[in-house]
Design a protein around this motif. Structure first.
Motif, PDB file in Angstrom:
ATOM      1  N   ILE A   5       7.328 -16.094  36.702  1.00 20.16           N
ATOM      2  CA  ILE A   5       7.506 -14.742  36.400  1.00 20.16           C
ATOM      3  C   ILE A   5       7.265 -13.836  35.565  1.00 20.16           C
ATOM      4  O   ILE A   5       8.463 -13.822  35.177  1.00 20.16           O
ATOM      5  CB  ILE A   5       7.575 -13.570  38.169  1.00 20.16           C
ATOM      6  N   PHE A   6       6.998 -13.395  34.511  1.00 19.36           N
ATOM      7  CA  PHE A   6       6.365 -12.466  33.243  1.00 19.36           C
ATOM      8  C   PHE A   6       6.825 -11.400  33.721  1.00 19.36           C
ATOM      9  O   PHE A   6       5.873 -10.496  34.366  1.00 19.36           O
ATOM     10  CB  PHE A   6       5.571 -13.686  32.085  1.00 19.36           C
ATOM     11  N   ASP A   7       6.876 -10.694  32.565  1.00 17.77           N
ATOM     12  CA  ASP A   7       6.933  -9.486  32.709  1.00 17.77           C
ATOM     13  C   ASP A   7       5.202  -9.081  32.132  1.00 17.77           C
ATOM     14  O   ASP A   7       5.141  -7.796  32.415  1.00 17.77           O
ATOM     15  CB  ASP A   7       7.584  -8.454  30.753  1.00 17.77           C
ATOM     16  N   ASN A   8       4.510  -9.454  31.610  1.00 12.76           N
ATOM     17  CA  ASN A   8       3.175  -9.054  31.281  1.00 12.76           C
ATOM     18  C   ASN A   8       2.224 -10.504  30.960  1.00 12.76           C
ATOM     19  O   ASN A   8       2.723 -11.709  30.709  1.00 12.76           O
ATOM     20  CB  ASN A   8       3.097  -8.168  30.022  1.00 12.76           C
ATOM     21  N   ALA A   9       1.206  -9.967  30.782  1.00 16.92           N
ATOM     22  CA  ALA A   9       0.305 -10.541  31.049  1.00 16.92           C
ATOM     23  C   ALA A   9      -0.129 -11.931  28.966  1.00 16.92           C
ATOM     24  O   ALA A   9      -0.318 -12.912  29.440  1.00 16.92           O
ATOM     25  CB  ALA A   9      -1.242 -10.506  31.274  1.00 16.92           C
ATOM     26  N   GLN A  10       0.693 -11.219  28.101  1.00 18.59           N
ATOM     27  CA  GLN A  10       0.953 -12.164  27.211  1.00 18.59           C
ATOM     28  C   GLN A  10       1.427 -13.120  27.369  1.00 18.59           C
ATOM     29  O   GLN A  10       1.390 -14.133  26.846  1.00 18.59           O
ATOM     30  CB  GLN A  10       1.065 -10.764  25.747  1.00 18.59           C
ATOM     31  N   ASP A  11       2.583 -13.007  27.967  1.00 20.00           N
ATOM     32  CA  ASP A  11       4.123 -14.007  28.014  1.00 20.00           C
ATOM     33  C   ASP A  11       3.345 -14.994  28.723  1.00 20.00           C
ATOM     34  O   ASP A  11       4.216 -16.042  28.825  1.00 20.00           O
ATOM     35  CB  ASP A  11       5.162 -13.084  28.249  1.00 20.00           C
ATOM     36  N   VAL A  12       2.573 -14.601  30.303  1.00 17.53           N
ATOM     37  CA  VAL A  12       1.473 -16.156  31.035  1.00 17.53           C
ATOM     38  C   VAL A  12       0.703 -16.570  29.978  1.00 17.53           C
ATOM     39  O   VAL A  12       1.296 -17.962  29.966  1.00 17.53           O
ATOM     40  CB  VAL A  12       1.141 -15.254  31.562  1.00 17.53           C
TER      41      VAL A  12
END
Length: 268
Positions: A5-12
């Protein structure tokens, strides 16, 4: 199933790019399974940037896309060939003769085309890493709910929910296909690694059903529970309906230690 699980879509997207880059740099003739849709666009941007920075080369890479609309010309801007060219292939050093989609042109037998696509994948040595998104109804590729978990590449009728979700990509007076060729669920499960990306609140229910729901054709993505090497990359919104998030985050910190020492993959 490894849930990260990441903070945001860009980190994904950045994490997904690291998985792809390590495979390409680690294996001499990597075979990638690719996806279309809005979610992987940021992944492809990250890969293009890595290529331009000299961090990865695609000249030895073979790719197989999950799906393609039935009977659509590859020059059509709505075709997935056009999508892949615009978002990835035109910007890296890949040989387009080694990039494949499950096409079925007017007059071709979709059953024979499906078998031929399966043969191409087998002749390439199988898919090393399959990129996936997930539909709001739990579909992977165009394997809609009730698809056989043993299915192979074939023609599928798109559900009304999928048509509604994709309608934003078509102009009001533009033809929207209702049929597509898609890898089957069993084809996807044959990949050595599967990397599923999901972002946004609208995917939260499907993600929950996939990760912790019953293994069922009602949620085709739940078949990934049976895969030995399934990695699920989520932003906080897509993970919002999952319980035990603290455990997933704790497990990921442990995996990071192992990955740092031994790499992301264990059999390349």
């Amino acid at each position: 199933m490894q849930v990260i699980i990441f903070d945001n879509a860009q980190d994904v997207a950045q994490s997904a790019a690291e998985w792809v880059a390590e495979l390409i740099n680690k294996k001499s003739n990597p075979v990638l399974g690719l996806a279309t849709g809005s979610t992987p666009i940021s992944l492809y941007k990250a890969l293009v940037n890595k290529h331009k920075a000299g961090q990865i080369n695609f000249n030895q890479t073979t790719t197989f896309n999950l799906d393609e609309y039935l009977g659509i010309d590859e020059q059509n801007k709505q075709s997935y060939r056009h999508f892949m060219n615009e978002n990835l292939f035109n910007h890296v050093d890949i040989d387009k003769n080694k990039t494949f989609l499950p096409t079925c042109n007017q007059g071709e037998n979709p059953r024979k085309q499906g078998l031929a696509y399966e043969d191409k994948i087998a002749n390439a040595g199988g898919i090393d890493l399959q990129i996936l998104g997930i539909g709001a109804n739990g579909h992977i590729g165009f394997n809609e709910p009730t698809s056989s978990l043993a299915s192979r590449t074939r023609i599928k009728t798109l559900s009304q929910q999928t048509l509604n979700d994709n309608s934003r990509l078509f102009a009001a007076d533009e033809f929207q296909p209702t049929l597509a060729m898609t890898m089957g669920i069993a084809t996807i499960l044959d990949a050595r690694y599967v990397l599923l990306m999901a972002t946004g609140k609208n995917k939260a229910k499907a993600v929950k059903d996939m990760v912790t729901g019953a293994l069922s054709a009602a949620c085709p993505a739940s078949a990934l529970q049976m895969h030995e090497n399934a990695i699920v990359l989520l932003d906080k919104e897509a993970a919002s309906e999952l319980e035990d998030q603290e455990y997933y985050m704790w497990a990921n910190t442990q995996n990071l230690k192992i990955n740092k020492e031994f790499g992301l993959y264990h059999n390349y």
